[in-house]
Motif scaffolding. Sequence first.
Motif, PDB file in Angstrom:
ATOM      1  N   HIS A 164       0.828  -1.210   0.000  1.00 50.22           N
ATOM      2  CA  HIS A 164       0.000   0.000   0.000  1.00 50.22           C
ATOM      3  C   HIS A 164       0.864   1.263   0.000  1.00 50.22           C
ATOM      4  O   HIS A 164       0.773   2.088  -0.909  1.00 50.22           O
ATOM      5  CB  HIS A 164      -0.924  -0.032   1.229  1.00 50.22           C
ATOM      6  CG  HIS A 164      -1.882   1.121   1.325  1.00 50.22           C
ATOM      7  ND1 HIS A 164      -1.479   2.394   1.665  1.00 50.22           N
ATOM      8  CD2 HIS A 164      -3.233   1.197   1.124  1.00 50.22           C
ATOM      9  CE1 HIS A 164      -2.538   3.207   1.657  1.00 50.22           C
ATOM     10  NE2 HIS A 164      -3.610   2.493   1.337  1.00 50.22           N
ATOM     11  N   HIS A 166       1.227   3.212   3.012  1.00 52.52           N
ATOM     12  CA  HIS A 166       0.892   3.874   4.279  1.00 52.52           C
ATOM     13  C   HIS A 166       1.780   3.404   5.439  1.00 52.52           C
ATOM     14  O   HIS A 166       2.318   4.228   6.197  1.00 52.52           O
ATOM     15  CB  HIS A 166      -0.586   3.573   4.573  1.00 52.52           C
ATOM     16  CG  HIS A 166      -1.190   4.348   5.698  1.00 52.52           C
ATOM     17  ND1 HIS A 166      -1.175   3.887   6.997  1.00 52.52           N
ATOM     18  CD2 HIS A 166      -1.858   5.526   5.724  1.00 52.52           C
ATOM     19  CE1 HIS A 166      -1.808   4.765   7.772  1.00 52.52           C
ATOM     20  NE2 HIS A 166      -2.233   5.760   7.025  1.00 52.52           N
ATOM     21  N   TRP A 322       8.213   5.798   1.010  1.00 56.38           N
ATOM     22  CA  TRP A 322       7.082   5.192   0.302  1.00 56.38           C
ATOM     23  C   TRP A 322       7.580   3.950  -0.420  1.00 56.38           C
ATOM     24  O   TRP A 322       8.782   3.789  -0.624  1.00 56.38           O
ATOM     25  CB  TRP A 322       6.481   6.208  -0.692  1.00 56.38           C
ATOM     26  CG  TRP A 322       5.081   5.826  -1.128  1.00 56.38           C
ATOM     27  CD1 TRP A 322       4.736   5.257  -2.323  1.00 56.38           C
ATOM     28  CD2 TRP A 322       3.870   5.994  -0.389  1.00 56.38           C
ATOM     29  NE1 TRP A 322       3.372   5.051  -2.357  1.00 56.38           N
ATOM     30  CE2 TRP A 322       2.819   5.495  -1.185  1.00 56.38           C
ATOM     31  CE3 TRP A 322       3.566   6.511   0.879  1.00 56.38           C
ATOM     32  CZ2 TRP A 322       1.482   5.498  -0.759  1.00 56.38           C
ATOM     33  CZ3 TRP A 322       2.246   6.517   1.291  1.00 56.38           C
ATOM     34  CH2 TRP A 322       1.220   6.019   0.477  1.00 56.38           C
ATOM     35  N   ARG A 329       7.224  10.206  -0.348  1.00 54.36           N
ATOM     36  CA  ARG A 329       5.991  10.844  -0.708  1.00 54.36           C
ATOM     37  C   ARG A 329       5.579  11.836   0.378  1.00 54.36           C
ATOM     38  O   ARG A 329       5.882  11.620   1.554  1.00 54.36           O
ATOM     39  CB  ARG A 329       4.898   9.787  -0.871  1.00 54.36           C
ATOM     40  CG  ARG A 329       3.750  10.330  -1.620  1.00 54.36           C
ATOM     41  CD  ARG A 329       2.914   9.285  -2.315  1.00 54.36           C
ATOM     42  NE  ARG A 329       1.665   9.980  -2.566  1.00 54.36           N
ATOM     43  CZ  ARG A 329       0.473   9.514  -2.297  1.00 54.36           C
ATOM     44  NH1 ARG A 329       0.326   8.294  -1.844  1.00 54.36           N
ATOM     45  NH2 ARG A 329      -0.583  10.246  -2.517  1.00 54.36           N
ATOM     46  N   ILE A 331       2.418  13.407   2.147  1.00 54.97           N
ATOM     47  CA  ILE A 331       0.970  13.251   2.351  1.00 54.97           C
ATOM     48  C   ILE A 331       0.583  13.837   3.700  1.00 54.97           C
ATOM     49  O   ILE A 331       1.446  14.237   4.491  1.00 54.97           O
ATOM     50  CB  ILE A 331       0.498  11.775   2.259  1.00 54.97           C
ATOM     51  CG1 ILE A 331       1.409  10.868   3.067  1.00 54.97           C
ATOM     52  CG2 ILE A 331       0.380  11.327   0.821  1.00 54.97           C
ATOM     53  CD1 ILE A 331       0.923   9.426   3.127  1.00 54.97           C
ATOM     54  N   SER A 332      -0.717  13.886   3.963  1.00 57.33           N
ATOM     55  CA  SER A 332      -1.248  14.492   5.186  1.00 57.33           C
ATOM     56  C   SER A 332      -2.203  13.533   5.878  1.00 57.33           C
ATOM     57  O   SER A 332      -2.780  12.651   5.233  1.00 57.33           O
ATOM     58  CB  SER A 332      -2.001  15.782   4.841  1.00 57.33           C
ATOM     59  OG  SER A 332      -1.159  16.668   4.133  1.00 57.33           O
ATOM     60  N   GLY A 333      -2.397  13.734   7.176  1.00 55.83           N
ATOM     61  CA  GLY A 333      -3.368  12.930   7.910  1.00 55.83           C
ATOM     62  C   GLY A 333      -2.986  12.831   9.372  1.00 55.83           C
ATOM     63  O   GLY A 333      -1.819  13.050   9.732  1.00 55.83           O
ATOM     64  N   SER A 335      -2.827  10.149  10.560  1.00 56.69           N
ATOM     65  CA  SER A 335      -1.938   8.987  10.429  1.00 56.69           C
ATOM     66  C   SER A 335      -0.474   9.399  10.402  1.00 56.69           C
ATOM     67  O   SER A 335       0.397   8.615  10.779  1.00 56.69           O
ATOM     68  CB  SER A 335      -2.228   8.237   9.128  1.00 56.69           C
ATOM     69  OG  SER A 335      -3.386   7.466   9.240  1.00 56.69           O
ATOM     70  N   MET A 336      -0.197  10.600   9.901  1.00 57.44           N
ATOM     71  CA  MET A 336       1.186  11.081   9.822  1.00 57.44           C
ATOM     72  C   MET A 336       1.607  11.761  11.140  1.00 57.44           C
ATOM     73  O   MET A 336       2.783  11.754  11.503  1.00 57.44           O
ATOM     74  CB  MET A 336       1.328  12.098   8.668  1.00 57.44           C
ATOM     75  CG  MET A 336       1.396  11.479   7.273  1.00 57.44           C
ATOM     76  SD  MET A 336      -0.153  10.657   6.759  1.00 57.44           S
ATOM     77  CE  MET A 336       0.424   8.957   6.636  1.00 57.44           C
TER      78      MET A 336
ATOM     79  N   GLU B  82      -4.571  12.185  -0.852  1.00 61.20           N
ATOM     80  CA  GLU B  82      -3.668  13.176  -0.262  1.00 61.20           C
ATOM     81  C   GLU B  82      -3.746  13.148   1.263  1.00 61.20           C
ATOM     82  O   GLU B  82      -2.787  13.445   1.953  1.00 61.20           O
ATOM     83  CB  GLU B  82      -4.019  14.586  -0.775  1.00 61.20           C
ATOM     84  CG  GLU B  82      -3.643  14.823  -2.234  1.00 61.20           C
ATOM     85  CD  GLU B  82      -2.155  14.614  -2.487  1.00 61.20           C
ATOM     86  OE1 GLU B  82      -1.336  15.134  -1.707  1.00 61.20           O
ATOM     87  OE2 GLU B  82      -1.826  13.915  -3.468  1.00 61.20           O
ATOM     88  N   GLN B  84      -4.485  10.813   4.544  1.00 63.17           N
ATOM     89  CA  GLN B  84      -4.534   9.383   4.895  1.00 63.17           C
ATOM     90  C   GLN B  84      -4.674   9.188   6.397  1.00 63.17           C
ATOM     91  O   GLN B  84      -4.351  10.006   7.161  1.00 63.17           O
ATOM     92  CB  GLN B  84      -3.256   8.708   4.418  1.00 63.17           C
ATOM     93  CG  GLN B  84      -3.086   8.840   2.925  1.00 63.17           C
ATOM     94  CD  GLN B  84      -2.539   7.583   2.287  1.00 63.17           C
ATOM     95  OE1 GLN B  84      -2.235   6.605   2.922  1.00 63.17           O
ATOM     96  NE2 GLN B  84      -2.436   7.628   0.973  1.00 63.17           N
TER      97      GLN B  84
END
Lengths: 391, 84
Positions: A164, A166, A322, A329, A331-333, A335-336, B82, B84
């Motif tokens: 994936h 993530h 990644w 990569r 990315i946002s969340g 999760s980060m 974008e 996650q």
Amino acid sequence: MHTPEHTLTTTTRSGRFVVVFDSADPQVREDSAPGLLSTEGFSTETYFSRLGVAVVDADSDHLNALRSRCQAERRPVHVLPERIYRVLDAAPAARPAELPDSFTDTEELTWGLQAVRSLESGYTGAGVRVAVLDTGVDLEHPELAGRGIVAESFIDGETAQDGHGHGTHCLGTVGGPRSREDGPGYGVAPEAELFAGKVLGDDGSGSDTSILSGIDWALQQECAVISMSLGADVPEVHPPYVAAGRRALEQGSLIIAAAGNNARRSSGENGFVGAPANSPYVMAVGALDPQLGIADFSARTLPGRGGQVDVAGPGVDVLSAWTGDQRHRIISGTSMATPHVSGVAALLAEATGFRARELWAEIVQEAARLELPSVDVGSGLSLAPPAEEQQ
Amino acid sequence: MTSPGERPVGWIVTVDEERTARLDEVVAELQAAGLRVNRVLTSLGMVHGRATEEQLEALRSVDGVVSVDREQEHRISPPDAEVQ
């Protein structure tokens, strides 16, 4: 009465000193320390045995004799002039913490590593085991392959290899490199011992079975920190995670989970902390942007016991590892944000030796308070321990 | 045709800490009560298995069982998202 327009200021008082015996041992504070004072001819009339603190009348020769005696007996002691406290008018406004207005990735470090002060701390997470329960990890990633990662899959028919991305991203933030040749370092705790449990399949989905199996495995591996960038957007507390969080704490382990991405703040929706982060014994992490504002998607505290956001971390425009040829990569969340706090937890665990509830308290205590609602950021921006010489 | 209550679904059984040391005994009683055991999590003191809704009360009445909860699914965003 202390009022906002008054501030405390102090002056010292001649001939009166505060003697602090720096010992965690109650026997020292209750017995040895007052004994030492008496032997050296000091009054123990004002001695606080629970604190290991005495206030004495003395001149400098007398104090020097006490210092020498303590040094000879290897008894750490601090002697300070007694201060007189009073309130004064006019106070300069104090900022809650010395934080810049904005962060940006540099050639050396991602903005997230700068914000949590990973490098300045001097700690690396060495000797601390951290489990990342996610989509597994890219074990062939050139920046992670040499890290001795212990990987295990709890998804039927899939290996721990991340199909994936993530999981690799989250694990990279916890324990990837803090410096590298072609770009900023992105790993908060680059020497933590990493355990990658695959509890979400390559399609990004998993069940309680796989997640609880991953937690059970992490406990058997004696991981001090269990990082879970996953959740379900359900407002109900799920009982198995209440028991799992409490039993993890009892076994020396702290579960840190993403608050959730169900807010759309720009549309007036603040969202709610979902399961498992809404369990009372699981630490919930909200996401901050590089200006240290709350991220548009970052979920707000769910009313009720355990539903609060406990702390916040960098979670917008986060660069990390990644899978495959892409290698990195942004990315946002939430999760980060979660693995930033988990990495910080490893540094704090290394610095203090604290585990479980004490580690939880340390994370909250060290966080930099922000001028944002506590329902969004809890105790604020999670920070690494200060460098040893500043402690 | 089977009604929804007769179809086996996934359950998480949480066992009292007093009895987690002898988890195998509780597991045997759960099996006798109709649970098809999938995994036994010894550090957490939990059992995952499948049973029908109709068997739920029998599982809950096993000595040492704290709670029996329907298994939930968790999902993260697809790789190209974008956020996650």
